[in-house]
Design an enzyme around this catalytic site. Structure first.
Site, PDB file in Angstrom:
ATOM      1  N   HIS A  54       0.849  -1.187   0.000  1.00  0.00           N
ATOM      2  CA  HIS A  54       0.000   0.000   0.000  1.00  0.00           C
ATOM      3  C   HIS A  54       0.887   1.240   0.000  1.00  0.00           C
ATOM      4  CE1 HIS A  54      -4.036  -1.713   1.593  1.00  0.00           C
ATOM      5  NE2 HIS A  54      -3.389  -2.639   0.905  1.00  0.00           N
ATOM      6  N   GLU A  56       0.836   3.953   1.750  1.00  0.00           N
ATOM      7  CA  GLU A  56       1.255   4.413   3.073  1.00  0.00           C
ATOM      8  C   GLU A  56       2.424   3.590   3.611  1.00  0.00           C
ATOM      9  OE1 GLU A  56      -3.368   4.662   3.295  1.00  0.00           O
ATOM     10  OE2 GLU A  56      -1.871   3.558   2.151  1.00  0.00           O
ATOM     11  N   CYS A  84      -6.704   2.267   5.308  1.00  0.00           N
ATOM     12  CA  CYS A  84      -7.378   1.013   5.648  1.00  0.00           C
ATOM     13  C   CYS A  84      -6.929   0.572   7.050  1.00  0.00           C
ATOM     14  CB  CYS A  84      -7.029  -0.048   4.604  1.00  0.00           C
ATOM     15  SG  CYS A  84      -5.329  -0.687   4.764  1.00  0.00           S
ATOM     16  N   CYS A  87      -3.043  -0.098   7.255  1.00  0.00           N
ATOM     17  CA  CYS A  87      -2.242   1.130   7.201  1.00  0.00           C
ATOM     18  C   CYS A  87      -2.450   1.978   8.453  1.00  0.00           C
ATOM     19  CB  CYS A  87      -2.560   1.911   5.935  1.00  0.00           C
ATOM     20  SG  CYS A  87      -2.002   1.048   4.447  1.00  0.00           S
TER      21      CYS A  87
END
Length: 159
Positions: A54, A56, A84, A87
């Site tokens: 991801h 992040e 999410c 993260c």
């Protein structure tokens, strides 16, 4: 502060465009400390075949390497889409002080939409949250991406 938020969200959008260019869901993130970007990331799950890739997490890893520390003290994270649960957990664990995000995530948002892991009182660290910075631009980038994707999957859809 609003002007600074817009400036760094534009940098996150640039990262999201890199994801879009390789046909990934266009999500981008940057980490800022003392007015300087020290970490950048964009969604690479399909490319890397990695559920952890991801935006992040990639930005957090880069910022940690830059600082040679796992604690990202006095750092802010700018991301185009609300984090999410995975993260959000990493953000709390890395001690980031503030998250600034563009658009809400109705399916997985954990900075206030479905739940708020970033400000959970039972954790030993809480993160300041600012939402809606360049929301329309961040949201339309995702909407347009999925509209194009659905168009390709329909019989007679255009490439």
């Amino acid at each position: 502060m609003e002007e600074e938020h817009v400036r760094f969200m534009r940098a996150a959008i640039e990262e999201a465009r890199k994801a879009e260019a390789i046909r990934e869901v266009p999500i981008g993130a940057v980490i800022v400390r003392e007015g300087e970007i020290i970490g950048r990331g964009y969604n690479r799950r399909e490319t890397d075949k990695d559920p952890l890739a991801h935006a992040e997490l990639i930005a957090i890893r880069e910022a940690s390497e830059h600082l040679d520390a796992w604690r990202l003290l006095n750092c802010r994270l700018y991301v185009t889409l609300e984090p999410c649960p995975m993260c959000a957990g990493a953000i709390v664990q890395s001690r980031i002080v503030q998250v600034v995000y563009g658009t809400h995530d109705p399916k997985a948002g954990c900075a206030g939409t479905l739940m708020n892991l970033l400000q959970e009182e039972r954790f030993n660290h809480r993160v300041d949250v600012v939402s809606g910075i360049l929301q329309e631009e961040c949201g339309s980038m995702l909407t347009d991406f999925f509209r194009r994707l659905r168009g390709k999957n329909k019989p007679g859809g255009h490439q």
